[in-house]
Design a protein around this motif. Structure first.
Motif, PDB file in Angstrom:
ATOM      1  N   GLN A  90       0.825  -1.054  -0.015  1.00 12.56           N
ATOM      2  CA  GLN A  90       0.098  -0.021  -0.037  1.00 12.56           C
ATOM      3  C   GLN A  90       0.901   1.248  -0.019  1.00 12.56           C
ATOM      4  O   GLN A  90       1.920   1.289   0.572  1.00 12.56           O
ATOM      5  CB  GLN A  90      -0.847  -0.116   1.498  1.00 12.56           C
ATOM      6  CG  GLN A  90      -2.071  -0.818   1.264  1.00 12.56           C
ATOM      7  CD  GLN A  90      -3.285  -0.186   0.717  1.00 12.56           C
ATOM      8  OE1 GLN A  90      -3.601   1.032   0.918  1.00 12.56           O
ATOM      9  NE2 GLN A  90      -4.018  -0.685  -0.264  1.00 12.56           N
ATOM     10  N   PRO A  91       0.528   2.415  -0.543  1.00 12.37           N
ATOM     11  CA  PRO A  91       1.066   3.636  -0.297  1.00 12.37           C
ATOM     12  C   PRO A  91       1.375   3.790   0.861  1.00 12.37           C
ATOM     13  O   PRO A  91       0.414   3.685   2.017  1.00 12.37           O
ATOM     14  CB  PRO A  91      -0.012   4.549  -0.834  1.00 12.37           C
ATOM     15  CG  PRO A  91      -0.671   3.897  -1.915  1.00 12.37           C
ATOM     16  CD  PRO A  91      -0.724   2.413  -1.375  1.00 12.37           C
ATOM     17  N   PRO A  92       2.340   4.542   1.365  1.00  9.79           N
ATOM     18  CA  PRO A  92       2.614   4.911   2.980  1.00  9.79           C
ATOM     19  C   PRO A  92       1.964   6.033   3.715  1.00  9.79           C
ATOM     20  O   PRO A  92       2.031   5.975   4.774  1.00  9.79           O
ATOM     21  CB  PRO A  92       4.225   4.774   2.997  1.00  9.79           C
ATOM     22  CG  PRO A  92       4.524   5.291   1.639  1.00  9.79           C
ATOM     23  CD  PRO A  92       3.695   4.801   0.688  1.00  9.79           C
ATOM     24  N   ASP A  93       1.422   7.056   2.799  1.00  8.90           N
ATOM     25  CA  ASP A  93       1.130   8.159   3.425  1.00  8.90           C
ATOM     26  C   ASP A  93      -0.256   7.796   4.304  1.00  8.90           C
ATOM     27  O   ASP A  93      -0.691   7.110   4.067  1.00  8.90           O
ATOM     28  CB  ASP A  93       0.667   9.085   2.297  1.00  8.90           C
ATOM     29  CG  ASP A  93      -0.108   8.653   1.297  1.00  8.90           C
ATOM     30  OD1 ASP A  93      -1.580   8.722   1.088  1.00  8.90           O
ATOM     31  OD2 ASP A  93       0.524   7.842   0.429  1.00  8.90           O
ATOM     32  N   PRO A  94      -0.396   8.737   5.455  1.00  7.14           N
ATOM     33  CA  PRO A  94       0.164   9.997   5.565  1.00  7.14           C
ATOM     34  C   PRO A  94       1.766   9.758   6.173  1.00  7.14           C
ATOM     35  O   PRO A  94       1.966   9.040   7.354  1.00  7.14           O
ATOM     36  CB  PRO A  94      -0.478  10.660   6.670  1.00  7.14           C
ATOM     37  CG  PRO A  94      -1.251   9.809   7.202  1.00  7.14           C
ATOM     38  CD  PRO A  94      -1.588   8.604   6.261  1.00  7.14           C
ATOM     39  N   ARG A 121       6.524  -0.418   5.830  1.00  9.96           N
ATOM     40  CA  ARG A 121       5.256  -0.564   5.107  1.00  9.96           C
ATOM     41  C   ARG A 121       5.481  -2.137   4.361  1.00  9.96           C
ATOM     42  O   ARG A 121       6.597  -2.411   3.834  1.00  9.96           O
ATOM     43  CB  ARG A 121       5.253   0.432   3.973  1.00  9.96           C
ATOM     44  CG  ARG A 121       4.099  -0.041   2.541  1.00  9.96           C
ATOM     45  CD  ARG A 121       2.815  -0.350   3.369  1.00  9.96           C
ATOM     46  NE  ARG A 121       1.946   0.811   3.453  1.00  9.96           N
ATOM     47  CZ  ARG A 121       1.379   1.053   4.636  1.00  9.96           C
ATOM     48  NH1 ARG A 121       1.278   0.287   5.422  1.00  9.96           N
ATOM     49  NH2 ARG A 121       0.505   2.327   4.839  1.00  9.96           N
ATOM     50  N   ALA A 280      -7.700   1.122  22.103  1.00  5.60           N
ATOM     51  CA  ALA A 280      -6.680   0.890  21.224  1.00  5.60           C
ATOM     52  C   ALA A 280      -6.693   1.834  20.017  1.00  5.60           C
ATOM     53  O   ALA A 280      -5.571   2.481  19.393  1.00  5.60           O
ATOM     54  CB  ALA A 280      -6.577  -0.389  20.609  1.00  5.60           C
ATOM     55  N   LEU A 281      -8.064   2.416  19.762  1.00  4.54           N
ATOM     56  CA  LEU A 281      -8.404   3.368  18.813  1.00  4.54           C
ATOM     57  C   LEU A 281      -8.217   4.833  19.126  1.00  4.54           C
ATOM     58  O   LEU A 281      -8.352   5.595  18.525  1.00  4.54           O
ATOM     59  CB  LEU A 281      -9.591   2.980  17.729  1.00  4.54           C
ATOM     60  CG  LEU A 281      -9.293   1.613  17.137  1.00  4.54           C
ATOM     61  CD1 LEU A 281     -10.961   1.232  16.376  1.00  4.54           C
ATOM     62  CD2 LEU A 281      -8.309   1.454  16.166  1.00  4.54           C
ATOM     63  N   ASN A 307     -13.043   6.674   1.330  1.00  2.82           N
ATOM     64  CA  ASN A 307     -11.752   6.435   1.632  1.00  2.82           C
ATOM     65  C   ASN A 307     -10.615   7.736   1.369  1.00  2.82           C
ATOM     66  O   ASN A 307      -9.561   7.848   1.842  1.00  2.82           O
ATOM     67  CB  ASN A 307     -10.981   5.287   0.893  1.00  2.82           C
ATOM     68  CG  ASN A 307     -11.732   3.985   1.013  1.00  2.82           C
ATOM     69  OD1 ASN A 307     -12.409   3.395   0.075  1.00  2.82           O
ATOM     70  ND2 ASN A 307     -11.725   3.420   2.151  1.00  2.82           N
ATOM     71  N   ASP A 427      -4.712  -7.688  14.046  1.00  2.00           N
ATOM     72  CA  ASP A 427      -5.408  -6.422  13.808  1.00  2.00           C
ATOM     73  C   ASP A 427      -4.654  -5.156  14.146  1.00  2.00           C
ATOM     74  O   ASP A 427      -4.462  -4.337  13.384  1.00  2.00           O
ATOM     75  CB  ASP A 427      -6.825  -6.376  14.418  1.00  2.00           C
ATOM     76  CG  ASP A 427      -7.698  -7.227  13.677  1.00  2.00           C
ATOM     77  OD1 ASP A 427      -7.245  -8.004  12.605  1.00  2.00           O
ATOM     78  OD2 ASP A 427      -9.096  -7.200  13.921  1.00  2.00           O
ATOM     79  N   SER A 428      -3.849  -5.164  15.337  1.00  2.00           N
ATOM     80  CA  SER A 428      -2.960  -4.023  15.802  1.00  2.00           C
ATOM     81  C   SER A 428      -1.824  -4.226  15.030  1.00  2.00           C
ATOM     82  O   SER A 428      -0.978  -3.022  15.285  1.00  2.00           O
ATOM     83  CB  SER A 428      -2.905  -4.455  17.281  1.00  2.00           C
ATOM     84  OG  SER A 428      -2.165  -5.718  17.628  1.00  2.00           O
ATOM     85  N   ILE A 431      -1.770  -2.523   9.345  1.00  2.00           N
ATOM     86  CA  ILE A 431      -1.598  -2.897   7.869  1.00  2.00           C
ATOM     87  C   ILE A 431      -2.366  -1.516   7.212  1.00  2.00           C
ATOM     88  O   ILE A 431      -3.284  -1.339   7.810  1.00  2.00           O
ATOM     89  CB  ILE A 431      -1.982  -4.197   7.382  1.00  2.00           C
ATOM     90  CG1 ILE A 431      -3.523  -4.509   7.486  1.00  2.00           C
ATOM     91  CG2 ILE A 431      -1.308  -5.374   7.847  1.00  2.00           C
ATOM     92  CD1 ILE A 431      -4.069  -5.651   6.822  1.00  2.00           C
ATOM     93  N   HIS A 432      -1.912  -0.991   6.007  1.00  2.00           N
ATOM     94  CA  HIS A 432      -2.627   0.081   5.488  1.00  2.00           C
ATOM     95  C   HIS A 432      -2.409   1.246   6.182  1.00  2.00           C
ATOM     96  O   HIS A 432      -2.952   2.264   5.703  1.00  2.00           O
ATOM     97  CB  HIS A 432      -4.207  -0.193   4.967  1.00  2.00           C
ATOM     98  CG  HIS A 432      -4.249  -1.340   4.205  1.00  2.00           C
ATOM     99  ND1 HIS A 432      -5.391  -1.431   3.024  1.00  2.00           N
ATOM    100  CD2 HIS A 432      -3.607  -2.435   3.789  1.00  2.00           C
ATOM    101  CE1 HIS A 432      -5.028  -2.255   2.196  1.00  2.00           C
ATOM    102  NE2 HIS A 432      -4.177  -2.950   2.817  1.00  2.00           N
ATOM    103  N   SER A 433      -1.730   1.109   7.447  1.00  2.00           N
ATOM    104  CA  SER A 433      -1.665   2.353   7.934  1.00  2.00           C
ATOM    105  C   SER A 433      -0.115   2.817   8.556  1.00  2.00           C
ATOM    106  O   SER A 433       0.810   1.993   8.134  1.00  2.00           O
ATOM    107  CB  SER A 433      -2.290   2.277   9.484  1.00  2.00           C
ATOM    108  OG  SER A 433      -3.477   1.780   9.396  1.00  2.00           O
ATOM    109  N   PRO A 434       0.187   3.898   9.045  1.00  2.00           N
ATOM    110  CA  PRO A 434       1.289   4.272   9.384  1.00  2.00           C
ATOM    111  C   PRO A 434       1.853   3.362  10.465  1.00  2.00           C
ATOM    112  O   PRO A 434       1.062   2.919  11.151  1.00  2.00           O
ATOM    113  CB  PRO A 434       1.172   5.577  10.157  1.00  2.00           C
ATOM    114  CG  PRO A 434       0.206   6.231   9.257  1.00  2.00           C
ATOM    115  CD  PRO A 434      -0.895   5.284   9.193  1.00  2.00           C
TER     116      PRO A 434
END
Lengths: 462, 462
Positions: A90-94, A121, A280-281, A307, A427-428, A431-434
């Motif tokens: 996935q793209p790494p941004d932000p 990533r 966690a969130l 998205n 889940d923690s 993935i797809h996140s910073p």
């Protein structure tokens, strides 16, 4: 299967270093600026499959990024396992939210990963989980314990909807012939709670464009007198959910699989703590479709999420402008029996129909895929279950995932075989996140568990 | 006033060249990357005022960009005109919609500008219109026809809400003492329909931030189960207007000036063709508050427009992510009697109150200003009216503008004098938009008309 533990212990550092090298390459399939990096990653995968003992390893060209194929056929009478994975990320941004650069892997300990995790990533999705299979293969070939035939198919376009894999599969049915497909691109409930994903959601991903006036306008001279594309887009998006957070697209729910009380009761038994989830969130409340629990909302129910959205002046300071255009990227997660192409059409028809006078609306389908469910009484599932039991000391829990691997239902359709989803991520793991990461414990446990799947699948197939 | 026409004819090319040089400097006050260009523009204005015959020209420092001041006091017993303008410009984006680079001025003929127009950011707003006054001053001093005292105050922060001008005015009341304030930062109805702006809308500009989960999330694993900041922001924005496009913020309309039937009937007499209006914007319908005409919606009624929105993945391709944050820049145009600070507070209170559980909302006020109305029986208005009549051969039409020049109401409050808005731009000049331009006819007509205002204002003041 003997000495798998000792083999892993002996080669642990090398297994980590090899993965870290792979993670240094920014193989972002969504952004053409990284084309050469994606291609280089394919080359590296080819080499690693050869080193792991595969024969006939080749880089199969497609209209997009290539598919790396390799195989080890030891006896035509033995079953064949087809391993699928992807080398794109996935793209790494932000970027500003990463604590270390996404393509400079670092190992750090966390509460849930006391043995350390690799932060980068693609660490979990899917380079790390895909590479577990390469290392498991290496173990089986080097110790002469490969019990069956193996085929690898590693693609580079999963994060953009696998636009070319379908064609490749259709055109190579004989080459890809197998008895079971094995994928590690999902998660497990907790480090001490192994689970096998038995269901996946489908996906429809679209991009919408709302056009008002033919140029950006001064909001003072025109404000209030012409339709503002951003206000209009916001209104249109808002109208896609009702007050109970049901999706309002006509026909959207027609084919949704309704689970029985029993099935929902069974799901509810999976360990889950709402307070920990919110903590966690860092949110004070969950949100979603009325009448369903959090675990149901993100697994057995379809969704519609924006998205990305953009329009007008988004730079520093202020600009009093009415934008000519506003855009949004919208994805819908679908459940078994919802056809993604049908849903995409329903969305398009509805979204265009609710555009007010004064604007024009375009809906551009991006990609999609069908949902999937696998039965827990299959040989494949049983083999995986026994493998986890050997390495974790407990029977894995079957669970539905909210994610999508569009290709899985296509495999069943084209190759007539079931897919077993042995996920080792959490889940923690973001993935797809910073700050995406993958636990060293999980990585090595995967390498340890996979060969046992081969063993039991071969035995149960007799 | 003699030979103004011939003077303009003689110096036309130089007047154009000097403006073009000024337009080459990207004095974008909203973007700190252009700081040096903004400062350079101030220096150039200082030099041009000196050349035009002003005394005591100085660059007055502020906490932000400087104010250029200059004056010519010929007789303490004569009236004094204070000219206000600004040398900063709006950001030029979206750049790809410009037919020529925004800071490389070109002259092109258009249907409405058969004599040609200068295309560049700031051509009309406000470098071109401000420079008309500098050239008019040059004519009056060089031909010894300056009939009264003049003061110039040219600022560099108008496009970001003049954050420091208010302080400057408060601290320099004696220096800025005047009998009338003259500004050219508005428009006229058509090249052959001169008009004087008698009303301006106020402004409240805010930026909002909606935060959901503490990090971007995978839309498959979390989709449907947590509040999506973009979906939520869209819903919140949509709720700010009801089905009649009335703004729903409690108290928003409490102080709105309601015009009488007679006043609205008078307004309706101004030349306006709805079909041409729609054609010019390429829209099939206008849009706005029920019960009001297009000209009323963009002048005597308050508005709420989103000027920019962003969140999530807005790059090439697709990313299945639920963003942690979503943002919007929102501006409200206000009418006389609405207090911008009160409206900003009403917005903040309301917007925060409608945030659903699962997200947190921040509202950051950017800037604002009060609306303004000027009476048409004042000496200043009469002098302007006579000046236009001399140069255009017809009496100008008084009109309300939908734009805002926040500083005008402050001038009245602090300097106790009325402002006359002599605008020479056209709505079609695309200020704040790509391909902003200013007609050469309008530019020269301004230089021709302004000296006559000085003449008549001095005569009528006797």
């Amino acid at each position: 299967m003997t000495n798998v533990k000792s083999y892993i212990k002996e080669h642990k550092q090398r297994f980590l270093n090899e993965l870290i090298e792979l993670l240094k390459i920014p193989s972002i399939s969504a952004d053409s600026a990284y084309k050469n990096d994606v291609l280089k990653t394919a080359d590296d995968i080819k080499i690693s499959l050869e080193k792991a003992g595969c024969d006939h390893v080749e880089i199969c060209q497609t209209k997009g990024y290539p598919i790396v194929y390799g195989e080890k056929i030891i006896d035509k009478n033995l079953p064949t396992v087809l391993v699928y994975g992807h080398y794109d990320v996935q793209p790494p941004d932000p970027l500003d939210l990463w604590h270390s650069p996404p393509f400079e892997p670092v190992i750090k300990k966390t509460e849930i990963h006391p043995e350390g995790a690799i932060f980068a990533r693609g660490a979990c999705d899917d380079k790390g989980q895909m590479y577990m299979h390469v290392k498991a293969m290496e173990f089986m070939t080097r110790t002469n314990q490969l019990p069956c035939n193996v085929k690898f198919m590693i693609e580079g376009e999963e994060e953009v909807g696998s636009p070319n894999l379908a064609i490749f599969v259709k055109e190579n049915q004989e080459k890809l012939k197998n008895d079971v497909i094995l994928i590690s691109d999902t998660g497990m409930i907790a480090p001490d709670v192994p689970s096998i994903t038995t269901g996946l959601r489908g996906l429809s991903y679209v991009e919408v464009e709302v056009t008002g006036p033919n140029r950006d306008l001064h909001s003072g001279l025109y404000g209030g007198a012409v339709a503002n594309p951003i206000n209009v887009l916001s209104k249109m998006i808002a109208s896609l959910h009702d007050e109970n957070n049901h999706i309002t697209i006509p026909g959207f729910y027609d084919k949704v699989e309704e689970l029985s009380k029993e099935e929902r009761a069974k799901m509810a038994k999976a360990p889950f703590n709402l307070e920990d989830y919110k903590k966690a969130l860092d949110i004070n409340a969950v949100y979603g479709e009325a009448g369903y629990t959090t675990n149901e909302r993100n697994s057995i129910r379809p969704t519609l999420d924006v998205n990305g959205i953009w329009g007008g002046y988004i730079g520093e300071g202020a600009k009093t402008v009415i934008a000519s255009k506003a855009y949004a990227k919208i994805s819908m997660r679908l459940v078994p029996h919802q056809d993604w192409e049908e849903i995409t059409q329903l969305f398009k028809t509805h979204f265009e129909s609710i555009a007010p006078a004064g604007v024009t609306v375009k809906v551009k389908p991006h990609h999609g895929g069908q949902g999937y469910v696998t039965p827990i009484d299959s040989i494949g599932y049983q083999a995986a279950s026994k493998a986890y039991h050997d390495t974790f000391g407990k029977t894995p829990i079957p669970q539905r995932s909210g994610g999508s691997i569009p290709i899985v239902s296509l495999f069943e359709q084209e190759l007539k075989s079931k897919t077993i989803l042995m996920g080792f991520g959490l889940d923690s793991d973001a993935i797809h996140s910073p700050n995406e990461h993958f636990g060293i414990f999980n990585y090595l446990k995967g390498i340890e568990t996979i060969p046992l799947f081969y063993k039991y699948f071969t035995e149960l197939s007799k």
